[in-house]
Write a protein that holds these residues in place. Structure first.
Motif, PDB file in Angstrom:
ATOM      1  N   PRO A 383       1.927 -13.271  20.746  1.00 21.00           N
ATOM      2  CA  PRO A 383       3.180 -12.855  21.386  1.00 21.00           C
ATOM      3  C   PRO A 383       2.937 -12.194  22.737  1.00 21.00           C
ATOM      4  CG  PRO A 383       2.558 -11.296  19.678  1.00 21.00           C
ATOM      5  CD  PRO A 383       1.551 -12.419  19.615  1.00 21.00           C
ATOM      6  N   THR A 423       0.211 -14.183  28.178  1.00 19.01           N
ATOM      7  CA  THR A 423       0.952 -13.244  27.331  1.00 19.01           C
ATOM      8  C   THR A 423       1.155 -11.901  28.027  1.00 19.01           C
ATOM      9  OG1 THR A 423      -1.087 -12.549  26.202  1.00 19.01           O
ATOM     10  CG2 THR A 423       0.184 -14.340  25.196  1.00 19.01           C
ATOM     11  N   GLY A 428       4.688 -16.227  25.781  1.00 21.23           N
ATOM     12  CA  GLY A 428       4.016 -16.353  24.497  1.00 21.23           C
ATOM     13  C   GLY A 428       3.200 -17.625  24.388  1.00 21.23           C
ATOM     14  N   VAL A 472      12.115 -16.181  18.007  1.00 19.77           N
ATOM     15  CA  VAL A 472      10.907 -15.697  18.664  1.00 19.77           C
ATOM     16  C   VAL A 472      10.749 -16.297  20.050  1.00 19.77           C
ATOM     17  CG1 VAL A 472       8.373 -15.708  18.530  1.00 19.77           C
ATOM     18  CG2 VAL A 472       9.732 -15.252  16.479  1.00 19.77           C
TER      19      VAL A 472
END
Length: 637
Positions: A383, A423, A428, A472
């Protein structure tokens, strides 16, 4: 207090130069007279491979470059015998010897009639001070015009030992000097499909007698062998669908030492790889899906060791009562380490560069996603991570689906500065071990049999859509990226699916029929690889056309960035050239960067920096965010 800024625009201390500096590292480790030696890649020196000792001494300094082109991916490039270091030199592919006392370097193999027309690799100790190796000889103008045999060097004398198969590993001498053993395989098999463990008598004059096959063949892969005694060998083989450790007698008797549904071996891309090493007393250091473990043949167990190190290179060496190797973890880059098996602790052999602060590094999250038919798809989610920034409320981050090469390869949950570069800027990354990946048994590898361009694409799409469904990832800002076989999958996804808004395609395969022995656009080692991945060309030609991204260039669903080495012999630039030519005037934004002197995969620091900064600029332009601090990539239409 973190500042609020859109994803992709975050300022990061991780530069492309930092990523390039981390792109080197250790390879081909071994123990020499109680000391660890290894080859070390130097991106700042054009990707040169030095050979170094644990005390930091270069036993092979510049200008020498210990690389070779055996099977194009290279094989074990050095061996030390007494006070001599034998090595293969990249520039001419010859074998040389360096006197470790005087520093003098002398050629051992003759100069070939055609530059790099004769290549050597997988250097091993032979009998009576000889060096044994695989010799690869070009016999014609095509990349597949190649012959291989096993050879011995004694001083400047060179003699052939055997030529059992089209592809070979170097012979290894039994402890009593009476036998030699090696692996061989023939087209159309790849070494993870089937190989044969061969043994031959070494006659008094040093010649080999006729060879016998002790194990492997008929759908069984042997990926490593080591002599245990004059009468027995140890071998990693998968007769039951998992690479397990076996004892093999000279009579062909095969005994599994610890039956486990774990992969203790791997794909033999580089000849000389070592996934296990004996420790004595019935114990063996092994790699279970890339993680260190100890196999106890008496207890018939495989027990993990130092689980915080999540990826080990297949370069294990018994050392100082324990084991040494090259390992990385979720919070540390790859480095040479020594493991005390009594305490289960790992100690760095040399001090490695300090990683960036943890606040800017993603922690990989191990996930298993479910495919449309219930299949399990392992992946690692990285992430966005940057303690200095937070995104505006309600904004979802762009995500990159990273596709590994091979396709018979895999990703590991390790610190990867290439990923952290993105990131830490708010982008991501998810690394997918799609069907066909190693580490999950033969059945999982063979999900890709005749399904390349289908299963791999579907698995990557499934993971991307799952991250969107979970809230996400931003569904409008998904990209796919990969090199080599990963470049193929990325291009296939961009021409057949509408999931991804952009793709980065590095040194790819784009025309499947061309990327065969008949098509002439790839090298011998992989020239029949597609027999298994697509089907035999003579009976599946239409499938080759249908699965080729080049066939569907006009159906491209979004902008693409191509990155290509001009000296690539595995995926030459011809195919990328043709694809990009087909895009001219279509109105689809695209860019094509080529790099002189780069082969398959980038090794030079300046190339890595240019490529990574171009990729960031590309995503910024496609996804609509600023990328300060990097040159703007010019997109064509």
């Amino acid at each position: 207090m973190p500042r609020t800024s859109p994803y992709g625009t975050w300022t990061s201390p991780i530069s492309a130069a930092d990523v390039a500096a981390a792109g080197g590292g250790a390879q081909w480790l071994d123990a020499v007279d109680g000391e660890l030696w290894w080859a070390e890649a130097r991106p700042a020196e054009g990707g040169r491979l030095a050979v170094v000792r644990a005390d930091g001494t270069e036993v092979l300094p510049a200008p020498w470059n210990a690389r070779n082109r055996l099977h194009e991916y290279g094989g074990r490039p050095w061996v030390a015998i007494g006070r001599s270091l034998y090595f293969t030199h990249w520039d001419d592919q010859r074998v040389y010897v360096r006197d470790l006392d005087t520093g003098d370097v002398t050629p051992v193999s003759p100069e070939p009639p055609v530059p790099q027309g004769v290549r050597y690799g997988d250097l091993r100790r032979g009998r009576d001070g000889e060096v044994w190796a695989v010799r690869e000889t070009s016999t014609g103008p095509r990349r597949t015009d190649v012959e291989r045999d096993l050879v011995a060097f004694a001083g400047s004398e060179l003699r052939s030992l055997a030529a059992s198969h089209r592809f070979l590993t170097a012979p290894q001498l039994s402890p009593d000097g009476r036998h030699a053993a090696w692996l061989g395989w023939n087209h159309p098999a790849m070494p993870w499909d089937e190989t044969e463990l061969c043994v031959a008598e070494v006659r008094p004059g040093g010649a080999f007698g006729p060879h016998r096959v002790l194990a492997g063949g008929a759908g069984v892969s042997v990926c490593q062998l080591e002599w245990e005694s004059p009468e027995t060998l140890l071998a990693l083989a998968d007769p039951d669908g998992w690479w397990n450790l076996h004892r093999v007698g000279l009579d062909g008797a095969l005994t599994k030492l610890a039956p486990v549904e774990q992969e203790l071996g791997g794909a033999l891309w580089k000849v000389g790889s070592r996934w296990f090493t004996p420790l004595g007393g019935g114990r063996h250091a092994v790699l279970s899906s890339g993680r260190l473990a100890v196999l106890d043949e008496h207890a018939r167990t495989v027990t993990p060791v130092v689980p915080e190190l999540t990826e080990w290179a297949p370069a294990l060496a018994a050392f100082d009562g324990g084991v040494a190797g090259i390992a990385a973890g979720a919070d540390r880059e790859s480095a040479v380490v020594r493991v005390d098996l009594g305490t289960g602790t790992a100690t760095p052999v040399v001090s490695s560069a300090e990683p960036p602060p943890a606040a800017y590094l993603p922690v990989p999250v191990e996930r298993v996603f479910t495919g449309p038919d219930g299949e399990r798809i392992p992946a690692y989610v990285y992430p966005p991570a940057n303690a200095d920034f937070t995104a505006p409320d309600g904004e979802l981050p762009p995500f990159l689906v990273h596709v590994h090469g091979g396709p018979t390869g895999r990703n590991y949950p390790v610190l990867d500065l290439d990923f952290a570069y993105f990131t830490s800027r708010g982008i991501g990354v998810v690394a997918v071990n799609y069907g066909g990946s190693t580490g999950y048994g033969r059945a999982y590898r063979e999900r890709l049999r005749e399904q390349w361009g289908v299963v791999d694409v579907r698995d990557c799409v499934t993971v991307a859509r799952a991250l969107v469904a979970e809230g996400v990832a931003d569904p409008a800002r998904l990209a796919i990226r990969g090199g080599s076989a990963g470049g193929f999958t990325s291009a296939a996804a961009m021409t057949t699916e509408r999931t991804f808004a952009a793709g980065t395609i590095k040194y790819p395969i784009l025309d499947l029929a061309g990327w065969t022995g008949d098509g002439g656009e790839t090298h011998d080692f992989e020239s029949r690889y597609l027999d298994g991945l697509i089907g035999p060309l003579d009976t599946a030609r239409q499938r080759y056309a249908e699965r080729s991204p080049l066939t569907h260039a006009a159906a491209l669903t979004g902008p693409v960035l191509f990155l290509q080495g001009l000296d690539d012999q595995i995926c030459p630039p011809d195919q990328a050239d043709r694809f990009v030519k087909a895009l001219r005037g279509t109105g689809i934004p695209h860019a094509y960067l080529t790099f002189e002197g780069e082969q398959h995969g980038f090794r030079r620091a300046e190339t890595m920096i240019t490529a990574l900064e171009a990729e960031l600029s590309f995503y910024g332009q496609v996804f609509g965010f600023d990328t300060p601090g990097v040159p703007r990539l010019e997109l064509q239409r």
